[in-house]
Every structure is written in C-alpha cells, then in structure tokens.
Write a protein that holds these residues in place. Structure first.
Motif, PDB file in Angstrom:
ATOM      1  N   GLY A 238       0.812  -1.212   0.000  1.00 36.01           N
ATOM      2  CA  GLY A 238       0.000   0.000   0.000  1.00 36.01           C
ATOM      3  C   GLY A 238       0.843   1.259   0.000  1.00 36.01           C
ATOM      4  N   THR A 239       0.175   2.403  -0.066  1.00 37.32           N
ATOM      5  CA  THR A 239       0.827   3.711   0.017  1.00 37.32           C
ATOM      6  C   THR A 239       0.282   4.438   1.235  1.00 37.32           C
ATOM      7  OG1 THR A 239       1.162   3.884  -2.373  1.00 37.32           O
ATOM      8  CG2 THR A 239       1.150   5.940  -1.122  1.00 37.32           C
ATOM      9  N   LEU A 240       1.148   4.750   2.173  1.00 32.65           N
ATOM     10  CA  LEU A 240       0.770   5.447   3.395  1.00 32.65           C
ATOM     11  C   LEU A 240       1.329   6.863   3.330  1.00 32.65           C
ATOM     12  CD1 LEU A 240      -0.515   5.441   6.214  1.00 32.65           C
ATOM     13  CD2 LEU A 240       1.658   4.569   7.114  1.00 32.65           C
ATOM     14  N   ILE A 241       0.442   7.854   3.386  1.00 33.87           N
ATOM     15  CA  ILE A 241       0.816   9.270   3.292  1.00 33.87           C
ATOM     16  C   ILE A 241       0.533   9.923   4.640  1.00 33.87           C
ATOM     17  CG2 ILE A 241       0.407  11.463   2.112  1.00 33.87           C
ATOM     18  CD1 ILE A 241      -0.639   9.797  -0.284  1.00 33.87           C
ATOM     19  N   VAL A 242       1.543  10.481   5.260  1.00 28.71           N
ATOM     20  CA  VAL A 242       1.406  11.133   6.554  1.00 28.71           C
ATOM     21  C   VAL A 242       1.640  12.631   6.358  1.00 28.71           C
ATOM     22  CG1 VAL A 242       2.219  11.263   8.941  1.00 28.71           C
ATOM     23  CG2 VAL A 242       2.210   9.066   7.737  1.00 28.71           C
ATOM     24  N   GLN A 243       0.632  13.440   6.691  1.00 30.99           N
ATOM     25  CA  GLN A 243       0.765  14.881   6.589  1.00 30.99           C
ATOM     26  C   GLN A 243       1.343  15.465   7.879  1.00 30.99           C
ATOM     27  OE1 GLN A 243      -2.571  16.864   4.242  1.00 30.99           O
ATOM     28  NE2 GLN A 243      -3.589  15.021   4.965  1.00 30.99           N
ATOM     29  N   TYR A 244       1.501  16.785   7.878  1.00 36.81           N
ATOM     30  CA  TYR A 244       2.300  17.429   8.923  1.00 36.81           C
ATOM     31  C   TYR A 244       1.763  17.185  10.320  1.00 36.81           C
ATOM     32  CZ  TYR A 244      -0.301  21.408  10.884  1.00 36.81           C
ATOM     33  OH  TYR A 244      -1.176  22.190  11.613  1.00 36.81           O
ATOM     34  N   ILE A 299      -1.259  29.362  -1.556  1.00 38.69           N
ATOM     35  CA  ILE A 299      -1.720  30.390  -0.616  1.00 38.69           C
ATOM     36  C   ILE A 299      -1.083  30.195   0.759  1.00 38.69           C
ATOM     37  CG2 ILE A 299      -3.915  30.632  -1.838  1.00 38.69           C
ATOM     38  CD1 ILE A 299      -5.189  29.150   0.601  1.00 38.69           C
ATOM     39  N   GLN A 300      -0.834  31.283   1.412  1.00 40.55           N
ATOM     40  CA  GLN A 300      -0.465  31.397   2.836  1.00 40.55           C
ATOM     41  C   GLN A 300       0.929  30.887   3.165  1.00 40.55           C
ATOM     42  OE1 GLN A 300      -3.659  30.965   5.518  1.00 40.55           O
ATOM     43  NE2 GLN A 300      -2.394  30.683   7.332  1.00 40.55           N
ATOM     44  N   GLU A 301       1.360  29.761   2.590  1.00 38.06           N
ATOM     45  CA  GLU A 301       2.669  29.195   2.933  1.00 38.06           C
ATOM     46  C   GLU A 301       2.973  28.049   1.980  1.00 38.06           C
ATOM     47  OE1 GLU A 301       2.004  27.904   6.903  1.00 38.06           O
ATOM     48  OE2 GLU A 301       0.462  26.479   6.328  1.00 38.06           O
ATOM     49  N   ARG A 302       4.242  27.601   2.030  1.00 38.71           N
ATOM     50  CA  ARG A 302       4.604  26.371   1.329  1.00 38.71           C
ATOM     51  C   ARG A 302       4.367  25.159   2.227  1.00 38.71           C
ATOM     52  NH1 ARG A 302       4.362  27.232  -3.966  1.00 38.71           N
ATOM     53  NH2 ARG A 302       6.036  28.511  -4.805  1.00 38.71           N
ATOM     54  N   GLY A 303       4.770  25.263   3.485  1.00 40.94           N
ATOM     55  CA  GLY A 303       4.596  24.123   4.361  1.00 40.94           C
ATOM     56  C   GLY A 303       5.149  24.404   5.742  1.00 40.94           C
ATOM     57  N   LEU A 304       5.008  23.420   6.627  1.00 40.67           N
ATOM     58  CA  LEU A 304       5.320  23.652   8.031  1.00 40.67           C
ATOM     59  C   LEU A 304       5.712  22.361   8.738  1.00 40.67           C
ATOM     60  CD1 LEU A 304       1.852  24.308   9.744  1.00 40.67           C
ATOM     61  CD2 LEU A 304       2.118  23.411   7.446  1.00 40.67           C
ATOM     62  N   GLY A 346       5.231  17.716   4.762  1.00 42.96           N
ATOM     63  CA  GLY A 346       4.812  18.885   5.524  1.00 42.96           C
ATOM     64  C   GLY A 346       4.282  20.002   4.652  1.00 42.96           C
ATOM     65  N   LEU A 347       4.154  19.761   3.342  1.00 41.81           N
ATOM     66  CA  LEU A 347       3.566  20.781   2.465  1.00 41.81           C
ATOM     67  C   LEU A 347       2.124  21.032   2.889  1.00 41.81           C
ATOM     68  CD1 LEU A 347       4.962  19.648  -1.010  1.00 41.81           C
ATOM     69  CD2 LEU A 347       5.878  21.383   0.536  1.00 41.81           C
ATOM     70  N   SER A 348       1.665  22.245   2.685  1.00 39.10           N
ATOM     71  CA  SER A 348       0.375  22.654   3.264  1.00 39.10           C
ATOM     72  C   SER A 348      -0.801  22.277   2.352  1.00 39.10           C
ATOM     73  CB  SER A 348       0.360  24.159   3.551  1.00 39.10           C
ATOM     74  OG  SER A 348       0.590  24.901   2.368  1.00 39.10           O
ATOM     75  N   TRP A 349      -0.952  20.984   2.140  1.00 46.09           N
ATOM     76  CA  TRP A 349      -2.066  20.494   1.320  1.00 46.09           C
ATOM     77  C   TRP A 349      -3.406  20.919   1.892  1.00 46.09           C
ATOM     78  CZ3 TRP A 349       0.326  18.741  -2.771  1.00 46.09           C
ATOM     79  CH2 TRP A 349       1.583  18.124  -2.641  1.00 46.09           C
ATOM     80  N   PHE A 350      -3.509  20.988   3.209  1.00 45.92           N
ATOM     81  CA  PHE A 350      -4.786  21.311   3.848  1.00 45.92           C
ATOM     82  C   PHE A 350      -5.240  22.730   3.533  1.00 45.92           C
ATOM     83  CE2 PHE A 350      -1.620  22.926   6.666  1.00 45.92           C
ATOM     84  CZ  PHE A 350      -2.183  23.949   7.410  1.00 45.92           C
ATOM     85  N   ARG A 351      -4.331  23.575   3.059  1.00 47.33           N
ATOM     86  CA  ARG A 351      -4.723  24.912   2.592  1.00 47.33           C
ATOM     87  C   ARG A 351      -4.912  24.920   1.072  1.00 47.33           C
ATOM     88  NH1 ARG A 351      -3.996  27.826   7.137  1.00 47.33           N
ATOM     89  NH2 ARG A 351      -2.106  27.527   8.392  1.00 47.33           N
ATOM     90  N   GLU A 352      -4.025  24.239   0.350  1.00 44.75           N
ATOM     91  CA  GLU A 352      -4.001  24.378  -1.108  1.00 44.75           C
ATOM     92  C   GLU A 352      -5.148  23.649  -1.801  1.00 44.75           C
ATOM     93  OE1 GLU A 352      -1.871  26.630  -1.524  1.00 44.75           O
ATOM     94  OE2 GLU A 352      -0.898  26.279   0.398  1.00 44.75           O
ATOM     95  N   LEU A 353      -5.475  22.430  -1.356  1.00 43.98           N
ATOM     96  CA  LEU A 353      -6.541  21.687  -2.033  1.00 43.98           C
ATOM     97  C   LEU A 353      -7.904  22.354  -1.843  1.00 43.98           C
ATOM     98  CD1 LEU A 353      -5.534  17.940  -1.533  1.00 43.98           C
ATOM     99  CD2 LEU A 353      -4.811  19.565  -3.284  1.00 43.98           C
TER     100      LEU A 353
END
Length: 377
Positions: A238-244, A299-304, A346-353
């Motif tokens: 599988g593919t496991l993706i962990v965000q910030y 928007i707002q940032e690249r990531g954190l 840590g890219l800010s997907w939660f803002r960009e999508l």
C-alpha cells in the motif's frame, strides 16, 4: 461593514464642542445584561454559495447550490449566475419570491466546464426591480468582540484541471480537522473516513492509499496502537501518506518505517521558489508531469513542521526556503517500504486543495498514484 457614525454638537459654557459616536443597538440579555451592538444597514437581499470552490477533473456537469435570503418583506426578483467564457450554466435564471424578512430559498444551477484547463469566478446576481445585488451576508458573532456583519461579493471559484487522478479508493484518518477528503472527492476519488477500531489488514488492502490528516499523530490517541497496522499495510504494497504534525506531544514516536525527526522548520512565503532535488523521481512524473508552474498560486505558505533529519532510505523530492534562510529539503520525503511506499509531507495540502490550487491537486494525485502500475505505451 463600517460603523455608522453620528455627529453631535454641544455648547458647554460658551464653548462649541463637536464629537462623533457610533450608532448602536441596545438589547437586554438575561445572562449578559445590556448588550450594545453596531447597527448594520443591509442590502435587501443576500446570496450565499454552498461551496466556495469547485474543482473539475473532466467535463462532467456539476450542480451549484445557491441560497438567497430576503432583507425585506414581499421581495420578488430574479437570480442568475455570471460564468467565465467557455463555461456553461443552466438554467439562465430563477425567479424568486420571499414574503417574509429573513426568509430563504435555495436554487440549484448546473455548471458545465470547458474542455481546456483554467480557473475562473462564478458570480451570483439578484435583480430586484431595476437594481442588481451581488453580496453575501457573513455574520461574525463572538462574545469578546462586537457583532460584525460583512458583505463580500457573492462569488465562487471554479477550476478545470489538467489532471489524471490514478487510483480510486482512499482511506483517510481525520486528525485535527481539514477539508482534504471533500477536495479529493471533487476530482473523482472515493474517500472513506477510517475509524481506529476497524483497521485490520483485510479492510486496509482495498485502498489505493491511506492518508493521515493534519496533526493526526498529535490528536488521535489510538494511533499509538494502530501505527503498526498502518505501516504493515504499506509494507504489503500500500501507500501510506502522513501529513504534517507538530514535533511536540506526538502520541507515538513509532510513526515511520525508518528514523525520521520532525522539527519546527517551515516556509511561510507562499511563492517561495521550489527546486526539484530528484527531477526524475516517479512522484514528479507519473501520472502528471510536475513543473515549476505547479507551484504557482499557492496560498499562505509552502509548508510547516518539516522533518530536518531522516534515514538515507528516504528520498527528498523538493527544496524550498524563505528569503534569507537555509534551504529546507524535508517538505516531501518518499521511501520504498517492502512492497509499498511511505510518504511524509509537511507541504500545506490542507490549505491548497480546499483553495482549488491546480498544481497542488496534480502533485497530490501523484502521491496517491505512486504505487500504481504504469500502463504500457
């Protein structure tokens, strides 16, 4: 909504004094006592879109729900949408009739995107008599500040993507809360929110990818017992993706297959330049060819909270930094693990999508698709 100012003039002991006071409304609350709030002058009609952003991955028409609210009694008019060139809307107009102040009606328009990719704005317009109105009504009401009423333009963003979204079923572990599942559904993914008591290998095997929402490792206590199951899912193909996640108060330190250390590194400038450290890597090339243009319009940032140390078995894909700071390589790390993949980002997907940023969708689709078999040419 600017306050309404009333000028006052006084004559005290022969001195002429002029001063201004805001016009307010006073009410009595059984708990709070006297409550003073600014008086708002509102348009006769307000219009609100249910969805502020709609993203299209193909030319399939989609419905837009619009709510109209009357500010007067016995209000009649017509509601229409102004769409960008090459986009289509049906019907052209709805008639509305609101008999009571505060009454609402909902209308559903159908929007058809063009064949070519692009972005645009849909504007809602209500015609009452000979006047045209295109304003939302947004109430901001908190105990610690005066009540405010704002009237931004009644508009929604529409995006037609040039994208291939590989895979279908996505499992999502909600963390502190984000709108990524809804964004992924807009481009055709089936997204299921996973419960911690039902993470067994047979169930997980049905998903193309499993994604941990933002700060899941800070907020979902039971992940300390389930990360082993999730990592086994990746190891089995599988593919496991962990965000910030923040580096402080993780529910478990065993969240990755190989050593990985989080930091407070971030890139706050939203248009900071991005360099490709591994331009030939699959994640930048399949199924969507990623270029520097895909990092426009963020928007707002690249990531954190980027990782700042990691095992050599991870590949750092991108580098970016704020002006005057050292390059940060930890925004997107990919590791092969057994038969599958582990991705920490840590890219800010939660803002960009949710904001409908096209390049963010294209790259995130590549993250999901990394374990899929490429078709023969």
């Amino acid at each position: 909504q600017a306050p309404i100012i009333i000028p006052f003039e006084l004559n005290i002991a022969g001195e002429h004094i002029t001063y201004e006071v805001p016009l307010v409304h006073k009410s009595n609350d059984p708990v709070k006592g006297e409550v003073f709030q600014p008086l708002a002058v509102t348009p006769p009609v307000a219009i609100n879109f249910r969805d502020k952003v709609q993203v299209f991955a193909d030319e399939t028409p989609r419905t837009f729900q619009v709510t109209i609210k009357g500010g007067l009694e016995q209000l009649k008019g017509e509601l229409s949408l102004e769409v960008p060139d090459t986009w289509k809307v049906a019907p052209d107009v709805f008639s509305f009739e609101l008999s009571k102040k505060g009454e609402e009606q909902q209308f559903t328009f159908t929007i058809t995107p063009p064949e070519k990719s692009g972005e645009g704005k849909i504007k809602a317009v209500a015609k009452v008599g000979e006047q045209h109105y295109s304003m939302e009504r947004v109430n901001i009401a908190y105990d610690h500040i005066p009540h405010q009423v704002l009237f931004p333009e009644a508009a929604a963003k529409v995006v037609k993507l040039d994208i291939y979204a590989g895979g279908h079923n996505i499992g999502y572990v909600m963390g502190a809360g984000d709108d990524i599942p809804a964004s992924l559904r807009q481009i055709g993914y089936k997204v299921e929110l996973l419960e911690m008591d039902n993470l067994n290998p047979a169930k997980l095997s049905q998903y193309t990818a499993i994604i941990l929402g933002i700060r899941a490792l800070n907020t979902v206590e039971r992940l300390k017992f389930q990360m082993e199951t999730l990592l086994a899912y990746a190891e089995q193909g599988g593919t496991l993706i962990v965000q910030y996640n923040t580096s402080h108060r993780l529910v478990t330190n065993e969240f990755a297959p190989y050593p990985l250390q989080l930091s407070r590194d971030r890139v706050s400038v939203e248009d900071a330049s991005v360099q490709f450290l591994t331009p030939e890597h699959r994640i930048l090339n399949y199924p969507n060819k990623i270029t520097s243009a895909d990092f426009d319009g963020w928007i707002q940032e690249r990531g954190l909270y980027f990782p700042n140390q990691w095992d050599q078995r991870y590949q750092a894909i991108l580098s970016t930094n704020d002006p005057g700071e050292s390059p940060k390589h930890g925004g997107l790390l990919v590791a092969e693990y057994g038969k599958g993949y582990y991705i920490y980002t840590g890219l800010s997907w939660f803002r960009e999508l949710p904001a409908g940023v096209p390049g963010a969708f294209r790259l995130f689709a590549n993250l999901i698709s990394i374990g899929l078999q490429e078709p023969d040419n």
